[in-house]
Write a protein that holds these residues in place. Sequence first.
Motif, mmCIF file in Angstrom:
data_model
loop_
_atom_site.group_PDB
_atom_site.id
_atom_site.type_symbol
_atom_site.label_atom_id
_atom_site.label_comp_id
_atom_site.label_asym_id
_atom_site.label_seq_id
_atom_site.Cartn_x
_atom_site.Cartn_y
_atom_site.Cartn_z
ATOM 1 N N TYR A 1 0.867 -1.183 0.000
ATOM 2 C CA TYR A 1 0.000 0.000 0.000
ATOM 3 C C TYR A 1 0.903 1.232 0.000
ATOM 4 O O TYR A 1 0.999 1.962 0.982
ATOM 5 N N LYS B 1 -3.323 1.986 -4.712
ATOM 6 C CA LYS B 1 -3.417 0.650 -4.131
ATOM 7 C C LYS B 1 -4.595 0.512 -3.172
ATOM 8 O O LYS B 1 -5.074 -0.585 -2.937
ATOM 9 N N ALA C 1 -2.820 0.596 -11.148
ATOM 10 C CA ALA C 1 -2.075 -0.300 -10.260
ATOM 11 C C ALA C 1 -0.872 -0.896 -10.986
ATOM 12 O O ALA C 1 0.217 -1.024 -10.410
ATOM 13 N N GLN D 1 3.062 -0.422 -9.974
ATOM 14 C CA GLN D 1 3.906 -1.578 -9.702
ATOM 15 C C GLN D 1 5.173 -1.543 -10.550
ATOM 16 O O GLN D 1 6.282 -1.782 -10.057
#
Length: 205
Positions: A152, A157, A184, A188
């Motif tokens: 998070y 997130k 997301a 990442q």
Amino acid sequence: MSSTVKVSVIYYSSTGFSAEIAKEIAEAAEKAGAEVRLRKAAELAPEAAIASNEAWAAHAAASAGVPVATPQDVEWADAVIFGTPTRFGNVSSQLKQFLDTLGGLWAQGRLADKVYSGFVTTATTHGGQESTLLALYNSIHHFGGLVVAPGYTDPVKYIDGNPYGTSHVDGQGNNPVGPQTRDAARHQAERVVRIAGALKAGLAA
């Protein structure tokens, strides 16, 4: 030694959802300054099974030009991001078969000290998303790799809700990859590039 981070995005996709996320991640990693290889795991299913599913057959044709992953793609990389649809709460056989070809590199210690991360798709809500990523990360621990999950660590997130990796529910093929998943995926990729870059610089110092 070049300071540019090298990232391999290696995935399996039957009907295209994992492939779409893989492409999003690859593009985001490139924008973050990485040199990227986008690779698919080899298909193991028989032609008859693929032909029996219209979406599967269509994706097989559409992705014919994507290079098939080899162990060298992992050896080359500073960071590897694996993607897979879940199969009974586990990694797809196609991606697992690829992982199982890495034994030679593992025995030489050439999988260690790299950054690894993962993403997953499921047909239904939950549907084994977390268990699949955790199962994938079991292999990384054996490699001596460093798992860089998104956690998070960004507001996106809290919307996506999966600290283990980007995940998408395709709704039996009825739910396109939307902004939530793409946000997301980009986060990442950026996190992986940043941490891999710091690790590479530190090891070189």
